[in-house]
Design a protein around this motif. Sequence first.
Motif, short mmCIF file in Angstrom:
data_model
loop_
_atom_site.label_atom_id
_atom_site.label_comp_id
_atom_site.label_asym_id
_atom_site.label_seq_id
_atom_site.Cartn_x
_atom_site.Cartn_y
_atom_site.Cartn_z
N MET A 1 -7.48 -0.68 1.68
CA MET A 1 -7.82 -0.86 3.10
C MET A 1 -7.60 0.44 3.86
O MET A 1 -6.66 1.18 3.58
CB MET A 1 -6.97 -1.99 3.71
CG MET A 1 -7.22 -2.26 5.18
SD MET A 1 -8.93 -2.71 5.60
CE MET A 1 -9.04 -4.33 4.84
N ALA A 2 -8.50 0.70 4.77
CA ALA A 2 -8.45 1.94 5.54
C ALA A 2 -7.16 2.03 6.36
O ALA A 2 -6.61 1.03 6.82
CB ALA A 2 -9.65 2.02 6.46
N LYS A 3 -6.71 3.26 6.54
CA LYS A 3 -5.50 3.54 7.31
C LYS A 3 -5.90 3.89 8.74
O LYS A 3 -6.63 4.85 8.98
CB LYS A 3 -4.75 4.69 6.66
CG LYS A 3 -3.31 4.84 7.09
CD LYS A 3 -2.63 5.91 6.25
CE LYS A 3 -1.17 6.06 6.61
NZ LYS A 3 -0.52 7.12 5.79
N GLU A 33 -4.20 -1.33 7.70
CA GLU A 33 -2.89 -0.70 7.71
C GLU A 33 -2.83 0.14 8.98
O GLU A 33 -3.51 1.16 9.09
CB GLU A 33 -2.71 0.18 6.47
CG GLU A 33 -1.36 0.86 6.39
CD GLU A 33 -1.23 1.80 5.20
OE1 GLU A 33 -0.27 2.59 5.18
OE2 GLU A 33 -2.12 1.75 4.31
N VAL A 34 -2.04 -0.32 9.93
CA VAL A 34 -2.01 0.31 11.26
C VAL A 34 -0.69 1.02 11.48
O VAL A 34 0.38 0.46 11.25
CB VAL A 34 -2.22 -0.73 12.37
CG1 VAL A 34 -2.36 -0.05 13.73
CG2 VAL A 34 -3.44 -1.60 12.09
N ASP A 71 -7.68 7.62 8.43
CA ASP A 71 -9.10 7.33 8.21
C ASP A 71 -9.82 7.07 9.53
O ASP A 71 -10.97 7.46 9.70
CB ASP A 71 -9.25 6.11 7.29
CG ASP A 71 -8.64 6.32 5.92
OD1 ASP A 71 -8.94 7.38 5.32
OD2 ASP A 71 -7.87 5.47 5.46
N TYR A 72 -9.14 6.36 10.43
CA TYR A 72 -9.72 6.04 11.74
C TYR A 72 -8.65 6.23 12.82
O TYR A 72 -7.46 6.04 12.59
CB TYR A 72 -10.21 4.59 11.81
CG TYR A 72 -11.34 4.26 10.87
CD1 TYR A 72 -12.64 4.66 11.13
CD2 TYR A 72 -11.10 3.53 9.69
CE1 TYR A 72 -13.69 4.35 10.27
CE2 TYR A 72 -12.14 3.21 8.82
CZ TYR A 72 -13.42 3.62 9.12
OH TYR A 72 -14.45 3.31 8.25
N ILE A 73 -9.12 6.58 14.01
CA ILE A 73 -8.28 6.66 15.20
C ILE A 73 -8.87 5.68 16.21
O ILE A 73 -10.04 5.79 16.58
CB ILE A 73 -8.27 8.07 15.80
CG1 ILE A 73 -7.86 9.11 14.75
CG2 ILE A 73 -7.36 8.15 17.02
CD1 ILE A 73 -8.27 10.52 15.11
#
Length: 246
Positions: A1-3, A33-34, A71-73
């Motif tokens: 899963m993306a972070k 995953e935050v 991976d994402y903001i």
Amino acid sequence: MAKVALFIPCFVNTIYPNVGVATFKILKNLGFEVEYPKNQSCCGQPFFNSGFIKEAKELAKNFYNTFSQYDYIVAPSASCISMVKFHYKELLDEDKFKELSNKSYEICEFLHDIVKLKELNVSFPHSIALHQSCHGLRELELGVSSELNLPYNNKVLNLLSLVKDIKIVPLKNSDECCGFGGTFSINESEVSIKMGRDKLQNFKSSKAEYLVGYDNSCLMHLASIEPNLKSLHVVEILAGVANEAI
């Protein structure tokens, strides 16, 4: 899963922390995953808009150093994400700018375009009208502006339509500026307040119970004019915590 890195802008952190919690909750419930990087600070938008480029560059560098590993903001603020996605090109080298720009998302944009959310198990048995803030509408393209001769679509309303028992009421001139505009509200306070009163009058005419938006700065500006305004950030509804907040 993306972070996913949770970016919580100044307004949210200091005045509307429940909006940050709601953003965290909905992302966690979707299985991401935050993380909340503790070295984060202001994105630099107030400095940049006021001509303090040196100070804005330092904040942009800190932003890159803090968030580049993810991976994402994701943030519950269209204006701050617009700053990163479009205006960091004047503050960072091209590669760093593109890296941040390509993975920074306003929460509704992320849920609609990346997650492609099709179902929500939340209820909000109230009527709402949506105020569309300038940065989200015209830079992030969360919706089609009324001045454009294009087929109408609105990502935020698409998400809100997934909420059970909600009634979405049309708002006259919904994509017209509320008058905040950051330092504009200070430098041109009389014009700013008049624009805010026009927005509030349209909301009152709609007969909706709640004014909903995706930028707390706009909602704060309107609440400063009308202290009894019942408003919510859209993510509070999507995360299923709005009923607790009212």
